[in-house]
Design a protein around this motif. Sequence first.
Motif, short mmCIF file in Angstrom:
data_model
loop_
_atom_site.label_atom_id
_atom_site.label_comp_id
_atom_site.label_asym_id
_atom_site.label_seq_id
_atom_site.Cartn_x
_atom_site.Cartn_y
_atom_site.Cartn_z
N UNK A 83 29.69 44.19 49.72
CA UNK A 83 30.27 44.57 48.44
C UNK A 83 30.67 43.31 47.70
N UNK A 84 30.28 43.26 46.44
CA UNK A 84 30.57 42.06 45.66
C UNK A 84 32.03 42.09 45.22
N UNK A 85 32.76 41.05 45.53
CA UNK A 85 34.09 40.88 44.97
C UNK A 85 34.04 39.64 44.08
N UNK A 86 35.10 39.40 43.39
CA UNK A 86 35.08 38.26 42.48
C UNK A 86 35.00 36.94 43.23
N UNK B 239 43.27 39.47 48.50
CA UNK B 239 42.40 40.52 47.98
C UNK B 239 41.55 41.09 49.09
N UNK C 288 42.08 44.77 50.30
CA UNK C 288 41.04 45.65 49.80
C UNK C 288 40.33 46.38 50.93
N UNK D 264 46.22 39.04 41.37
CA UNK D 264 44.92 39.42 41.90
C UNK D 264 44.98 40.21 43.19
N UNK E 266 45.29 43.35 45.53
CA UNK E 266 44.89 44.75 45.39
C UNK E 266 45.68 45.57 46.40
N UNK F 299 31.89 43.04 37.44
CA UNK F 299 31.86 43.28 38.87
C UNK F 299 32.79 44.43 39.22
N UNK F 300 32.60 44.96 40.41
CA UNK F 300 33.52 46.00 40.88
C UNK F 300 34.25 45.50 42.11
N UNK G 82 36.51 45.14 38.34
CA UNK G 82 37.37 43.99 38.58
C UNK G 82 37.97 43.55 37.25
N UNK H 166 44.67 33.47 47.38
CA UNK H 166 44.61 34.71 46.62
C UNK H 166 43.45 35.57 47.08
N UNK I 201 36.97 40.03 36.25
CA UNK I 201 35.55 39.81 35.96
C UNK I 201 34.91 41.17 35.80
#
Lengths: 256, 183
Positions: free
Chosen positions: B103-106, B140, B144, A244, A246, A163-164, A157, B136, A160
């Motif tokens: 899954x970890x996102x921001x 994502x 994603x 931000x 994707x 993190x991915x 990311x 936002x 950050x």
Amino acid sequence: MPDRPTRFKRTTRVMGTVASIHVDDGVDPERIEAAIAETFAELERIEAVFTTFRPTSVISRINRGELALVDAPQEVIEVLDACTWLEHASNGAFRARRPEPPHLLDPAGFVKGWAAERAARQLEEAGLRSWYLSVGGDLMARGRQADGTPWSVGVVDPFERDRVLATFDLIDSAAATSGTAERGAHLWDGRGGAPHELVQMTVIGPSLTWADAFATAAFAIGRSGVDWVSGFAGYGAIAVDREGSLSTSLSTGSAA
Amino acid sequence: MTSSPRPASLARKALPALVLTGTSIGLLTQLDRAGHASPNGGLAVPGTTATPSTRAPSTTSPSGAASGLGRSAANPPTTTPPASAVPATPTSCTNNPVSGPAIMTRFGPVQVTAQLNDDGTLCDITTATGPSDDRRSMMINTRALPVLRLRALQAGGTGFQAVTGATLTSQGYRASLQAILDA
């Protein structure tokens, strides 16, 4: 874990970043160590040829007019030839010369992936079947891990970095990322003008040379770089823009 | 499996995004198949940087992959198909849902649950952990999903062994995810 072979993990500082090699292979540890050492040595040798940070490099000598292009080593001509092609293929978004006068030669946006793929021949020639090599986040993988699962890669990311954003598997293929993190100096839009739309561009495909090259060019192209990359057979992209968002050209199709 | 309070509306937003951004259908599936079929590189990884150029005195010769690149250059990729070309969304999904790991996102964890049609194409997709109210983050999480879904369909896969990101200096590497993986 009595049956699981030891995973070799080795790192070295090279090309202004860190290269990592992980090997999952049951072969002779000495052979693995030797192959890793030869791979790292090849990266260092190539760096010495192409870096613009050392006055002794071939590129520096060409830039000072001390060495004619036609007298350069074959591998330098090969790289510059590929850069010329990429410049055309990207409509000038990629350039192997710096944007400001006197437009010095600086193929750094191409060399890292090419160097990694070339150095990785040492691992292949040693007969290693399960490994990955990463040079500052440009990576290629072969085979599978000892437990049979593919090598899995996380896309960092850019906002950050601990993190991915997503993960994907790499089976006998490569991934490379261009972005504005720390080493942005080699990234510029050869067409000049507008600021970058993107903060990160990741390209996945069969060859690390071209995954890295396409990532560099597609980052400069911007959001439409995702579609540009997917025009090359076997290559896909994951882009993150300034807001931000994707976007990706990767599969949403049928699962096997 | 608990759902977020608004999975249906999320799915409606996600599906068009999935189709519109999926301009290279089946890429990873192809990669995976190639890996199965030919462990030594079924996709013909070129050993050199052969390019189709004839301008420079290079001794490398074009390989199959490079020829493909050349064709792409001569015929630039066409633009994304218009929205009108998007096939109609199926109205009902009968197969069992498949859930992936969170899954970890921001913006926090996102877990994807997908339902497939009999032919393997995507029927429906929901996020088990909804995004925040931040517009936002909605973008994502929605966009994603094609990537996250790939993960969701990988049974048993946890974690990752490498990361790809913008190149770090060797100082920056010390605090990076890759450094943890290398430890």
